[in-house]
Write an enzyme that holds these catalytic residues in place. Sequence first.
Site, PDB file in Angstrom:
ATOM      1  N   ARG A 103       0.829  -1.211   0.000  1.00 30.24           N
ATOM      2  CA  ARG A 103       0.000   0.000   0.000  1.00 30.24           C
ATOM      3  C   ARG A 103       0.861   1.257   0.000  1.00 30.24           C
ATOM      4  O   ARG A 103       0.472   2.265  -0.589  1.00 30.24           O
ATOM      5  CB  ARG A 103      -0.936   0.007   1.203  1.00 30.24           C
ATOM      6  N   LYS A 140     -15.359 -14.595   5.898  1.00 27.40           N
ATOM      7  CA  LYS A 140     -16.759 -14.434   6.322  1.00 27.40           C
ATOM      8  C   LYS A 140     -17.741 -14.335   5.163  1.00 27.40           C
ATOM      9  O   LYS A 140     -17.709 -13.403   4.377  1.00 27.40           O
ATOM     10  CB  LYS A 140     -16.897 -13.183   7.189  1.00 27.40           C
ATOM     11  N   GLY A 176      -7.370  -6.732   0.709  1.00 28.63           N
ATOM     12  CA  GLY A 176      -6.075  -6.587   1.374  1.00 28.63           C
ATOM     13  C   GLY A 176      -5.352  -7.910   1.520  1.00 28.63           C
ATOM     14  O   GLY A 176      -4.163  -8.019   1.203  1.00 28.63           O
ATOM     15  N   GLY A 178     -12.756  -3.790   0.930  1.00 24.82           N
ATOM     16  CA  GLY A 178     -14.104  -3.375   1.320  1.00 24.82           C
ATOM     17  C   GLY A 178     -14.677  -2.373   0.340  1.00 24.82           C
ATOM     18  O   GLY A 178     -15.837  -2.473  -0.066  1.00 24.82           O
TER      19      GLY A 178
HETATM   20  P1  ADP Z   1      -9.592 -10.000   1.630  1.00 28.46           P
HETATM   21  O1  ADP Z   1      -8.835  -9.169   2.655  1.00 28.46           O
HETATM   22  O2  ADP Z   1      -8.743 -10.337   0.449  1.00 28.46           O
HETATM   23  O3  ADP Z   1     -10.904  -9.374   1.268  1.00 28.46           O
HETATM   24  P2  ADP Z   1     -10.763 -11.656   3.662  1.00 28.46           P
HETATM   25  O4  ADP Z   1     -10.364 -10.637   4.704  1.00 28.46           O
HETATM   26  O5  ADP Z   1     -12.185 -11.810   3.358  1.00 28.46           O
HETATM   27  O6  ADP Z   1      -9.933 -11.407   2.324  1.00 28.46           O
HETATM   28  O7  ADP Z   1     -10.260 -13.094   4.153  1.00 28.46           O
HETATM   29  C1  ADP Z   1      -8.923 -13.367   4.397  1.00 28.46           C
HETATM   30  C2  ADP Z   1      -8.760 -14.428   5.464  1.00 28.46           C
HETATM   31  O8  ADP Z   1      -9.536 -15.585   5.184  1.00 28.46           O
HETATM   32  C3  ADP Z   1      -7.328 -14.892   5.553  1.00 28.46           C
HETATM   33  O9  ADP Z   1      -6.759 -14.413   6.759  1.00 28.46           O
HETATM   34  C4  ADP Z   1      -7.427 -16.421   5.530  1.00 28.46           C
HETATM   35  O10 ADP Z   1      -6.614 -17.052   6.495  1.00 28.46           O
HETATM   36  C5  ADP Z   1      -8.894 -16.646   5.829  1.00 28.46           C
HETATM   37  N1  ADP Z   1      -9.347 -17.945   5.338  1.00 28.46           N
HETATM   38  C6  ADP Z   1      -9.316 -18.411   4.091  1.00 28.46           C
HETATM   39  N2  ADP Z   1      -9.768 -19.685   4.049  1.00 28.46           N
HETATM   40  C7  ADP Z   1     -10.083 -20.036   5.315  1.00 28.46           C
HETATM   41  C8  ADP Z   1     -10.583 -21.225   5.926  1.00 28.46           C
HETATM   42  N3  ADP Z   1     -10.846 -22.325   5.214  1.00 28.46           N
HETATM   43  N4  ADP Z   1     -10.780 -21.209   7.264  1.00 28.46           N
HETATM   44  C9  ADP Z   1     -10.515 -20.104   7.983  1.00 28.46           C
HETATM   45  N5  ADP Z   1     -10.035 -18.949   7.469  1.00 28.46           N
HETATM   46  C10 ADP Z   1      -9.826 -18.919   6.143  1.00 28.46           C
HETATM   47 MG    MG Z   2      -9.126  -8.941   4.801  1.00 27.88          MG
END
Ligand code: ADP
Ligand code: MG
Length: 397
Positions: free
Chosen positions: A39, A204, A354, A378
């Site tokens: 970033r 989530k 992120g 987000g």
């Molecule tokens: P981004 O920041 O790219 O939008 P998110 O914040 O939604 O992504 O999700 C990222 C997190 O999801 C990571 O820290 C990763 O460890 C977690 N994750 C991915 N797959 C799983 C899983 N099967 N169980 C638990 N956590 C998971």
């Molecule tokens: Mg994230």
Amino acid sequence: MRAVDDLIAEGVSGRRVLLRADLNVPLDKSTGEITDDGRIRASLPTLQALRDAGARVIVAAHLGRPKGAPDPQFSLAPVAARLGELLGTSVPLAGDVAGEDARAKSEALGDGDVLMLENVRFEAAETSKDDAARGELADRLAALADVYVDDAFGAVHRKHASVYDVALRLPHAAGRLVARELEVLTRLTTDPERPYVVVLGGSKVSDKLAVIEELLPKVDRLLIGGGMCFTFLAAQGHGVGSSLLEADQVDTCRRLLAEADGRIVLPVDIVCADRFAADAETSLTPADAIPDDLMGLDVGPLTVDLFTAELVDARTVFWNGPMGVFELAPFQAGTRGVAEAVGAVDGLSVVGGGDSAAAVRQLGLDEESYGHISTGGGASLEYLEGRELPGLAVLAD
Ligand code: ADP
Ligand code: MG
């Protein structure tokens, strides 16, 4: 919407520019060191262009979630130091956000100099719901500068003092990063070249249901992995052991699967573990037969093959959310494989989020293989949901 390059063309030499940047980088919990400076690097083009034009740049940014008061753990000191290294100049850090020290240091700036303000979230008013409270902070921020440039794409979905209210008080323009993000998001939402494939993962499902609802009618295929796939697998009637599950979203996932009419593609195999740890015992199981005592932490190799096949003819791809817990070595392969398939796409490939962007860099993938790596997860999701983003709306007029 005015662009920073319009401002520069009009002449900014000697003018004080308040630049809101997104410098919210991950820090190592024990050493406090920056683990991924993506970033900070992404903020350089706008910053450097302003310096080259002789502006006196005052950078405002947030880091983490301090509780509305100064907290050394969330100081921007390491970020100012890294920014200084990258720019090849010293970047002093004000001892406050918009107080005495910020004012004194901003008045001492020479043409082309850069000052960083302390973490804007050290002021409770930054994120306040109270317009008057935010307005008071925005008044103090605005008093530091002659003009405002917003390059913090990752924060434009927030109605915060340094993102929204300050733009009401100063002549304003969008930075190059914000302009680039908007250009790409516009391509994703206006007549994307087909096939259009969206890949979603992350933790989530409830965070991402709104974007799934919005995108489902528009995409040719939606591939779902990561922690969120288990709520969909549960909706198909499968047991998911102790994997992440949002029980209150199962019905919604079931409805979405019905509406999707086969366009939602779920994992077929899962890397499971007996606990959430790098040295856990792992095993590979079919996605419809996860044992009760195991948790799914990555998608398996057959899923990588399946998702790769779904991506191979795509002309537009948006990927948000890691396919597994890529932070732990045994659960990286799914994210790596799918990230490679996204990068190989012949067309527009966009990585948003992120953690997804951090995964690309941490796994040593070629950043150049993607059309665009968004710094704002987000914000890009909310844009794709069709919501109005306060930080963009305020720049428009
Ligand atoms: P981004 O920041 O790219 O939008 P998110 O914040 O939604 O992504 O999700 C990222 C997190 O999801 C990571 O820290 C990763 O460890 C977690 N994750 C991915 N797959 C799983 C899983 N099967 N169980 C638990 N956590 C998971
Ligand atoms: Mg994230």
